[in-house]
Motif scaffolding. Structure first.
Motif, PDB file in Angstrom:
ATOM      1  N   TRP A  95      28.542  -6.076  -5.718  1.00  0.00           N
ATOM      2  CA  TRP A  95      28.495  -7.026  -6.825  1.00  0.00           C
ATOM      3  C   TRP A  95      29.875  -7.203  -7.465  1.00  0.00           C
ATOM      4  CZ3 TRP A  95      24.901 -10.338  -6.960  1.00  0.00           C
ATOM      5  CH2 TRP A  95      23.577 -10.026  -6.629  1.00  0.00           C
ATOM      6  N   ARG A  96      30.675  -6.158  -7.457  1.00  0.00           N
ATOM      7  CA  ARG A  96      32.009  -6.258  -8.040  1.00  0.00           C
ATOM      8  C   ARG A  96      32.909  -7.207  -7.250  1.00  0.00           C
ATOM      9  NH1 ARG A  96      31.841  -0.251  -8.488  1.00  0.00           N
ATOM     10  NH2 ARG A  96      31.072   0.262 -10.583  1.00  0.00           N
ATOM     11  N   GLU A  97      32.617  -7.357  -5.954  1.00  0.00           N
ATOM     12  CA  GLU A  97      33.403  -8.252  -5.108  1.00  0.00           C
ATOM     13  C   GLU A  97      32.773  -9.641  -4.994  1.00  0.00           C
ATOM     14  OE1 GLU A  97      34.425  -6.634  -1.292  1.00  0.00           O
ATOM     15  OE2 GLU A  97      34.228  -4.573  -2.035  1.00  0.00           O
ATOM     16  N   ALA A  98      31.558  -9.786  -5.468  1.00  0.00           N
ATOM     17  CA  ALA A  98      30.828 -11.044  -5.286  1.00  0.00           C
ATOM     18  C   ALA A  98      31.471 -12.189  -6.063  1.00  0.00           C
ATOM     19  CB  ALA A  98      29.371 -10.867  -5.723  1.00  0.00           C
ATOM     20  N   VAL A  99      31.377 -13.386  -5.495  1.00  0.00           N
ATOM     21  CA  VAL A  99      31.877 -14.586  -6.172  1.00  0.00           C
ATOM     22  C   VAL A  99      30.723 -15.487  -6.616  1.00  0.00           C
ATOM     23  CG1 VAL A  99      34.037 -14.551  -4.875  1.00  0.00           C
ATOM     24  CG2 VAL A  99      32.112 -15.927  -4.035  1.00  0.00           C
ATOM     25  N   ALA A 100      29.514 -15.182  -6.176  1.00  0.00           N
ATOM     26  CA  ALA A 100      28.350 -15.999  -6.549  1.00  0.00           C
ATOM     27  C   ALA A 100      27.078 -15.223  -6.248  1.00  0.00           C
ATOM     28  CB  ALA A 100      28.351 -17.322  -5.794  1.00  0.00           C
ATOM     29  N   VAL A 101      25.973 -15.738  -6.748  1.00  0.00           N
ATOM     30  CA  VAL A 101      24.647 -15.158  -6.519  1.00  0.00           C
ATOM     31  C   VAL A 101      23.836 -16.147  -5.689  1.00  0.00           C
ATOM     32  CG1 VAL A 101      22.522 -14.305  -7.592  1.00  0.00           C
ATOM     33  CG2 VAL A 101      24.740 -13.943  -8.716  1.00  0.00           C
ATOM     34  N   ALA A 102      23.114 -15.626  -4.725  1.00  0.00           N
ATOM     35  CA  ALA A 102      22.211 -16.458  -3.936  1.00  0.00           C
ATOM     36  C   ALA A 102      20.794 -15.935  -4.093  1.00  0.00           C
ATOM     37  CB  ALA A 102      22.613 -16.443  -2.466  1.00  0.00           C
ATOM     38  N   TYR A 103      19.826 -16.750  -3.730  1.00  0.00           N
ATOM     39  CA  TYR A 103      18.429 -16.310  -3.758  1.00  0.00           C
ATOM     40  C   TYR A 103      17.726 -16.797  -2.498  1.00  0.00           C
ATOM     41  CZ  TYR A 103      17.214 -21.063  -5.398  1.00  0.00           C
ATOM     42  OH  TYR A 103      17.049 -22.427  -5.520  1.00  0.00           O
ATOM     43  N   HIS A 104      16.610 -16.165  -2.197  1.00  0.00           N
ATOM     44  CA  HIS A 104      15.813 -16.494  -1.019  1.00  0.00           C
ATOM     45  C   HIS A 104      14.662 -17.390  -1.474  1.00  0.00           C
ATOM     46  CE1 HIS A 104      12.791 -15.044   2.252  1.00  0.00           C
ATOM     47  NE2 HIS A 104      13.380 -16.171   2.604  1.00  0.00           N
ATOM     48  N   PRO A 105      14.765 -18.717  -1.275  1.00  0.00           N
ATOM     49  CA  PRO A 105      13.714 -19.626  -1.770  1.00  0.00           C
ATOM     50  C   PRO A 105      12.331 -19.285  -1.248  1.00  0.00           C
ATOM     51  CG  PRO A 105      15.659 -20.848  -1.086  1.00  0.00           C
ATOM     52  CD  PRO A 105      15.852 -19.437  -0.606  1.00  0.00           C
ATOM     53  N   GLY A 106      12.223 -19.040   0.070  1.00  0.00           N
ATOM     54  CA  GLY A 106      10.913 -18.737   0.639  1.00  0.00           C
ATOM     55  C   GLY A 106      10.294 -17.498   0.039  1.00  0.00           C
ATOM     56  N   GLY A 107      11.150 -16.500  -0.282  1.00  0.00           N
ATOM     57  CA  GLY A 107      10.637 -15.284  -0.898  1.00  0.00           C
ATOM     58  C   GLY A 107      10.116 -15.501  -2.299  1.00  0.00           C
ATOM     59  N   ALA A 108      10.570 -16.571  -2.939  1.00  0.00           N
ATOM     60  CA  ALA A 108      10.098 -16.924  -4.276  1.00  0.00           C
ATOM     61  C   ALA A 108       9.016 -17.996  -4.225  1.00  0.00           C
ATOM     62  CB  ALA A 108      11.267 -17.426  -5.122  1.00  0.00           C
ATOM     63  N   GLY A 109       8.568 -18.345  -3.005  1.00  0.00           N
ATOM     64  CA  GLY A 109       7.545 -19.371  -2.855  1.00  0.00           C
ATOM     65  C   GLY A 109       8.056 -20.762  -3.115  1.00  0.00           C
ATOM     66  N   LEU A 110       9.345 -20.993  -2.782  1.00  0.00           N
ATOM     67  CA  LEU A 110       9.972 -22.280  -3.059  1.00  0.00           C
ATOM     68  C   LEU A 110      10.569 -22.896  -1.807  1.00  0.00           C
ATOM     69  CD1 LEU A 110      11.981 -21.365  -6.296  1.00  0.00           C
ATOM     70  CD2 LEU A 110       9.746 -22.482  -6.172  1.00  0.00           C
ATOM     71  N   THR A 111      10.814 -24.195  -1.884  1.00  0.00           N
ATOM     72  CA  THR A 111      11.580 -24.914  -0.877  1.00  0.00           C
ATOM     73  C   THR A 111      12.672 -25.697  -1.587  1.00  0.00           C
ATOM     74  OG1 THR A 111       9.798 -25.111   0.746  1.00  0.00           O
ATOM     75  CG2 THR A 111      11.529 -26.781   0.832  1.00  0.00           C
TER      76      THR A 111
END
Length: 305
Positions: A95-111
């Motif tokens: 996280w200290r090196e990260a430049v952004a956050v991503a998420y898994h849409p399918g895992g959240a029930g989204l498209t």
């Protein structure tokens, strides 16, 4: 769960002060699986043990594997909503090196319908049901409730991100999130709009026509219906290179929407047959044409309901 939380929008180049981790934890608390992105806005590479996918991958990947690596390996498959994992010794340095956050849409029930440019956004506004929109650098992300297989380049400048993919978190967006429509589910179906030389474009008989006999409950005049239908058919026939199937969907949706206040019947099935025939005449496979038209009619009825 959906990404409705008011986590702040991450800024590229955010210093390693825990900002991205705070965003990730807020999303995880809402049930959204997240993962860090490195420079280039791509997932971090696998650890030495998992390099080359020699460990077999995560159990949630297409080919289930035995990987139980504590590090954020295997891209989208590493996304998690477990706060203990996100703050674990293996993840905190990342996280200290990260430049952004991503998420898994399918895992959240989204498209997520990823619209990469202004032309793609314009097409979506003209074709798809309105839903929550998130601005991106060049276009927009449209979010729908419901998951489906991911697919790239379903149309020029348009990708589908859901199962087996990740999307960059750019804020909660605006608008009410709609249920994933059949029009989006149909997008990954490849459309062949130009028949091969020498092939018969259609095996359909002469087109079935709309008439008062099948529309004795329609409140519109025959001239009104026929004029609108002919204009719609002309739009479909004009797409001789590409996009005739999508245009057939849009025409079917538009024409059906004109009849939502009628007592019925209005002969929508006959109207649909005429649109199918027009699409097939310019090379759209009949199966695809029928699905596109059926989806268009269904979408119009659903909106009216």
């Amino acid at each position: 769960m959906t990404p409705d939380c008011k986590a702040r929008r991450p800024v590229d180049g955010d210093p390693p002060n825990g900002g991205h981790l705070r965003t990730a934890l807020a999303l995880a608390a809402a049930g959204v699986p997240v993962l860090p992105l490195r420079q280039g806005k791509v997932p971090f590479g696998n650890c030495r043990t998992c390099r080359g996918n020699t460990c077999g991958g995560r159990p949630s990947m297409k080919t289930a594997g035995p990987c139980r690596c504590p590090a954020p390996c295997h891209a989208w498959a590493a996304a998690t909503a477990d706060a203990h994992v996100l703050t674990s010794p293996a993840w905190v340095p990342v996280w200290r090196e990260a430049v952004a956050v991503a998420y898994h849409p399918g895992g959240a029930g989204l498209t997520v319908v990823d619209l990469d440019n202004a032309a793609a956004v314009a097409w979506a506004r003209d074709t798809l049901p309105a839903t929550r929109a998130v601005p991106t650098t060049r276009g927009e992300h449209w979010l729908y409730r419901g998951a489906m297989p991911s697919s790239n380049a379903v149309r020029p400048g348009i990708d589908i991100k859901s199962l087996m993919s990740y999307a960059r978190w750019l804020g909660p967006g605006t608008g009410r999130m709609a249920v994933l429509p059949s029009a989006v589910r149909a997008l990954p179906v490849k459309e062949d709009t130009t028949p091969a030389p020498g092939e018969v474009a259609s095996s359909l008989p002469a087109r079935a026509t709309w008439s008062r006999q099948v529309a004795n409950g329609c409140r519109h005049t025959e001239r009104y219906v026929r004029t609108g239908l002919e204009r719609g058919l002309a739009l479909v026939r004009a797409r001789t290179e590409s996009g005739a199937g999508s245009k057939a969907f849009g025409v079917a949706r538009f024409l059906a929407a004109q009849h939502t206040a009628c007592p019925g019947p209005c002969g929508l099935a006959a109207i649909g047959e005429e649109i199918v025939t027009a699409a097939v005449s310019v090379g759209v496979p009949e199966t695809y044409a029928r699905r596109a038209v059926a989806n268009g009619l269904e979408t119009a009825v659903g909106r009216a309901a």
